[in-house]
Design a protein around this motif. Structure first.
Motif, PDB file in Angstrom:
ATOM      1  N   THR A  73     -19.467 -31.192  22.746  1.00 57.54           N
ATOM      2  CA  THR A  73     -20.327 -30.403  21.863  1.00 57.54           C
ATOM      3  C   THR A  73     -19.480 -29.835  20.735  1.00 57.54           C
ATOM      4  O   THR A  73     -18.276 -29.618  20.898  1.00 57.54           O
ATOM      5  N   LEU A  74     -20.102 -29.606  19.604  1.00 54.55           N
ATOM      6  CA  LEU A  74     -19.407 -29.008  18.470  1.00 54.55           C
ATOM      7  C   LEU A  74     -19.610 -27.494  18.461  1.00 54.55           C
ATOM      8  O   LEU A  74     -20.613 -26.988  18.970  1.00 54.55           O
ATOM      9  N   ASP A  75     -18.650 -26.806  17.894  1.00 59.96           N
ATOM     10  CA  ASP A  75     -18.809 -25.365  17.642  1.00 59.96           C
ATOM     11  C   ASP A  75     -19.659 -25.236  16.384  1.00 59.96           C
ATOM     12  O   ASP A  75     -19.175 -25.412  15.260  1.00 59.96           O
ATOM     13  N   SER A  76     -20.938 -24.969  16.564  1.00 61.38           N
ATOM     14  CA  SER A  76     -21.890 -25.014  15.448  1.00 61.38           C
ATOM     15  C   SER A  76     -21.602 -23.977  14.365  1.00 61.38           C
ATOM     16  O   SER A  76     -22.115 -24.086  13.253  1.00 61.38           O
ATOM     17  N   THR A  77     -20.782 -22.981  14.675  1.00 57.63           N
ATOM     18  CA  THR A  77     -20.436 -21.985  13.659  1.00 57.63           C
ATOM     19  C   THR A  77     -19.573 -22.591  12.564  1.00 57.63           C
ATOM     20  O   THR A  77     -19.641 -22.199  11.404  1.00 57.63           O
ATOM     21  N   PHE A  78     -18.775 -23.601  12.957  1.00 58.65           N
ATOM     22  CA  PHE A  78     -17.811 -24.160  12.018  1.00 58.65           C
ATOM     23  C   PHE A  78     -18.015 -25.649  11.730  1.00 58.65           C
ATOM     24  O   PHE A  78     -17.556 -26.140  10.709  1.00 58.65           O
ATOM     25  N   PHE A  79     -18.701 -26.364  12.627  1.00 52.90           N
ATOM     26  CA  PHE A  79     -18.823 -27.810  12.465  1.00 52.90           C
ATOM     27  C   PHE A  79     -20.272 -28.259  12.666  1.00 52.90           C
ATOM     28  O   PHE A  79     -21.023 -27.653  13.423  1.00 52.90           O
ATOM     29  N   ASP A  80     -20.608 -29.374  12.003  1.00 52.83           N
ATOM     30  CA  ASP A  80     -21.939 -29.951  12.185  1.00 52.83           C
ATOM     31  C   ASP A  80     -21.868 -31.434  11.862  1.00 52.83           C
ATOM     32  O   ASP A  80     -21.080 -31.872  11.011  1.00 52.83           O
ATOM     33  N   TYR A  81     -22.686 -32.236  12.566  1.00 49.76           N
ATOM     34  CA  TYR A  81     -22.753 -33.666  12.283  1.00 49.76           C
ATOM     35  C   TYR A  81     -23.453 -33.885  10.935  1.00 49.76           C
ATOM     36  O   TYR A  81     -24.368 -33.138  10.569  1.00 49.76           O
ATOM     37  N   THR A  82     -23.037 -34.894  10.207  1.00 51.62           N
ATOM     38  CA  THR A  82     -23.752 -35.258   8.988  1.00 51.62           C
ATOM     39  C   THR A  82     -24.949 -36.128   9.349  1.00 51.62           C
ATOM     40  O   THR A  82     -25.081 -36.601  10.481  1.00 51.62           O
ATOM     41  N   SER A  83     -25.805 -36.360   8.381  1.00 51.98           N
ATOM     42  CA  SER A  83     -27.022 -37.140   8.616  1.00 51.98           C
ATOM     43  C   SER A  83     -26.739 -38.624   8.801  1.00 51.98           C
ATOM     44  O   SER A  83     -27.618 -39.372   9.212  1.00 51.98           O
ATOM     45  N   GLU A  84     -25.519 -39.064   8.505  1.00 51.06           N
ATOM     46  CA  GLU A  84     -25.182 -40.480   8.597  1.00 51.06           C
ATOM     47  C   GLU A  84     -24.478 -40.822   9.909  1.00 51.06           C
ATOM     48  O   GLU A  84     -23.650 -41.716   9.983  1.00 51.06           O
ATOM     49  N   THR A  85     -24.801 -40.064  10.964  1.00 47.39           N
ATOM     50  CA  THR A  85     -24.235 -40.331  12.283  1.00 47.39           C
ATOM     51  C   THR A  85     -25.368 -40.352  13.309  1.00 47.39           C
ATOM     52  O   THR A  85     -26.476 -39.875  13.052  1.00 47.39           O
ATOM     53  N   GLN A  86     -25.076 -40.905  14.476  1.00 48.46           N
ATOM     54  CA  GLN A  86     -26.058 -40.914  15.556  1.00 48.46           C
ATOM     55  C   GLN A  86     -25.351 -41.066  16.894  1.00 48.46           C
ATOM     56  O   GLN A  86     -24.140 -41.289  16.958  1.00 48.46           O
ATOM     57  N   ASP A  87     -26.134 -40.929  17.973  1.00 53.40           N
ATOM     58  CA  ASP A  87     -25.574 -40.991  19.319  1.00 53.40           C
ATOM     59  C   ASP A  87     -25.393 -42.434  19.789  1.00 53.40           C
ATOM     60  O   ASP A  87     -26.198 -43.313  19.474  1.00 53.40           O
ATOM     61  N   LEU A  88     -24.329 -42.636  20.549  1.00 50.77           N
ATOM     62  CA  LEU A  88     -24.133 -43.877  21.299  1.00 50.77           C
ATOM     63  C   LEU A  88     -23.996 -43.462  22.757  1.00 50.77           C
ATOM     64  O   LEU A  88     -23.109 -42.680  23.105  1.00 50.77           O
ATOM     65  N   THR A  89     -24.881 -43.964  23.604  1.00 54.98           N
ATOM     66  CA  THR A  89     -24.869 -43.587  25.016  1.00 54.98           C
ATOM     67  C   THR A  89     -24.179 -44.659  25.843  1.00 54.98           C
ATOM     68  O   THR A  89     -24.491 -45.841  25.715  1.00 54.98           O
TER      69      THR A  89
END
Length: 588
Positions: A73-89
């Protein structure tokens, strides 16, 4: 890194007060690593202007089967995924009954005969929706949309997707670390940092530290430095942050002074700053031993001679001994600073270097098939006399394009090669091309599209117009695109583009004649007697090459676009306009 390393990042060679507590980089391994919520990420690129960070999980680097399967998980206070990414399960330890007919499978060491693993993007999950309950574990990792698209295309074509490639390509995240405050601090001639006691943002200025920007607010409360500390001490801390940052910049190509003592100092300073991040350093005695006192010469260029050597483990190497007459250090610094930080299948690997006074050598992986020029330049220009099959030439063209794409966009620091030619393309035992000889390279450390190219050189017949005359524009990554286009023309035609000994003007520039034949669809004249299937490959290469050698740099495609065109169908390609440098109305 893409951009100069600065706030909020800090690490072993950059004090904690120069960055933000959450942005420590551990540089002890092959690449910088940042830890977010107990998960390590390999840092592949930093864009300080856009506040983007390209990373890949360290536990999944070249390994889809880590010892511990954990979600991050990311620390949402400082980091966030960009819209050009997605999950790989990734699904682990699934029943073997579900393995039939599913291409997205992978195996792990010690897997039993009844154990199967799968991976799926958001779009391909539905193919595994009936299987997931039979899997004992699942882990979600982040990848880029482009890599997800490659996986989905492979699955739809019933091919095996490359899981490792998707994981090591990484993804882009955005960071927030008082970005707006830092912008204001820099505008006020301050240096961004933090209070090393409280972690609060601090703007270090010439007189003292401030909360936001120089001269506009009170001293940061609780500062470890204290308001009573003299302005000289505070200024020295700001200089320390600035100097650590500038050490990264010092690796770019420089215009050397004429004083020998100054030249020697510059090279030594570079070695001292860069050596911890560079490949292995060898003594001159070791270099002589590995080459048996330079017994077997395998190549020679303007800056040095290349000898065949062998490491103690038996691995063959190519040792480039730099000429003493060129010992001002520019060639040496360019190669170590640029190629030393690359890692790509189409870039030759720098294994080590030697620097002892005027004795300077570079140790590369050995390429058994030598350089490309000996396979494309034949005594006769007929395509029936070429040494390589068209399919092999096509794969070599794509490999070179991918290598340049990596240099321009995908590696830690953007690099302009500025000397792309057949002699600088080496071939391994499987004819995989590797770009070599970075002696004229320039490090492109910011997002600026134009670089300084004072005293720029190159090889006639491959130099882009803007390199020798600024009237055509500034030197940029499009200059490499031009050289690549000229190289591809030679690969197709099997002869040099420039012939200074030609008796007629029309014969001097071969591209002028080949474009006319292409325009008139006189394919027999261009390519000789070749098969229909090969004709599509060769014509596609020609169209791409003429797009690349457009006189105006803005009209040339990026290397990413070049790769896309080479892999597209011939019918989808537009016919390029004629480069006006090769117009019959102009003198060569």
């Amino acid at each position: 890194m893409e951009g100069v390393l600065g706030y909020p990042f800090w690490g072993p060679k950059r004090p904690d007060y120069c960055g933000h507590p959450k942005f420590e980089l551990n540089c002890s391994g092959e690449a910088p690593v940042i830890t977010i919520n107990s998960t390590g990420y390999r840092v592949l690129g930093i864009d300080s202007r856009e506040h983007f960070l390209t990373v890949a999980r360290t536990d999944y680097w070249n390994d889809s089967c880590p010892q511990e399967h954990k979600n991050a998980t990311l620390d949402s206070t400082f980091f966030d995924y960009t819209s050009e990414t997605q999950d790989l399960t990734l699904y682990y330890r699934c029943s073997s009954a579900v393995s039939v007919g599913v291409s997205s499978q992978f195996s792990c060491p010690n897997d039993g005969t009844t154990v199967t693993n799968f991976f799926a993007t958001d779009a391909t999950k539905k193919l595994l929706s009936t299987y997931s309950p039979t899997c004992q574990e699942s882990v979600v990792v982040r990848i880029s949309d482009s890599e997800a698209g490659v996986i989905e295309e492979a699955v739809n074509a019933l091919l095996q997707p490359n899981l490792t490639a998707a994981l090591v390509s990484g993804f882009v995240m955005e960071w927030e670390a008082n970005n707006s405050r830092c912008d204001e601090c820099v505008k006020s001639d301050g240096v961004c940092g933090s209070n090393h006691t409280t972690g609060e943002f601090t703007c270090y200025c010439k007189d003292r530290p401030y909360k936001f920007m120089c001269g506009s607010d009170s001293v940061t409360p609780g500062s470890g430095i204290g308001a009573a500390v003299s302005g000289i001490v505070v200024f020295s801390i700001a200089i320390a942050c600035y100097y650590k940052r500038e050490n990264i910049r010092s690796t770019r190509i420089v215009i050397w002074k004429t004083n020998t003592r100054d030249q020697e100092f510059d090279v030594k300073a570079f070695i001292r700053n860069y050596e911890p991040l560079a490949p292995k350093r060898y003594s001159y005695a070791t270099v002589k031993k590995m080459t048996k006192s330079f017994a077997e010469r395998i190549g020679k260029g303007g800056y040095g001679t290349v000898y065949k050597g062998k490491l103690p483990d038996g691995s063959l190497v190519a040792v480039k001994l730099l000429n003493e007459s060129k010992s001002n250090g520019e060639e040496f610094i360019n190669e170590v600073a640029s190629i030393g930080r690359t890692s790509h299948v189409n870039i030759v690997t720098l294994l080590g270097f030697c620097y002892e006074r005027t004795n300077r050598a570079l140790v590369y992986e050995y390429m058994p098939n030598g350089s490309l020029d000996k396979f494309i330049f034949t005594q006769e220009s007929s395509s029936t006399n070429r040494h390589l099959e068209w399919k092999t030439l096509y794969e070599i063209a794509i490999g070179i394009a991918r290598g340049l794409e990596y240099l321009h966009r995908g590696c830690n620091t953007r690099i302009l090669h500025l000397d792309i030619k057949p002699q600088n393309i080496l071939l391994d035992d499987g004819f995989c091309p590797k770009i070599s000889d970075f002696g004229l390279a320039k490090l492109w450390l910011t997002k600026e599209s134009i670089v300084s190219a004072a005293g720029a050189r190159g090889t006639i017949g491959y130099i882009a117009p803007e390199v020798f005359s600024r009237a055509f524009g500034g030197v940029s990554h499009k200059s490499d695109v031009y050289s690549y286009g000229m190289l591809i023309l030679e690969m197709v035609g099997g002869r040099k583009n420039f012939d200074s000994a030609a008796s007629h003007t029309s014969e001097i520039y071969y591209p002028n004649r080949i474009y006319k034949d292409l325009e008139m669809e006189n394919e027999e004249s261009i390519l000789g007697n070749i098969m229909d299937g090969e004709n599509e490959i060769s014509k596609k290469m020609l169209l791409v090459s003429f797009w690349c050698i457009q006189t105006n740099p803005a009209d040339r495609p990026s290397m990413s676009k070049v790769v896309e065109m080479l892999e597209a169908s011939l019918e989808s390609m537009e016919f390029p306009p004629k480069p006006y440098l090769f117009s019959p109305t102009m003198s060569p």
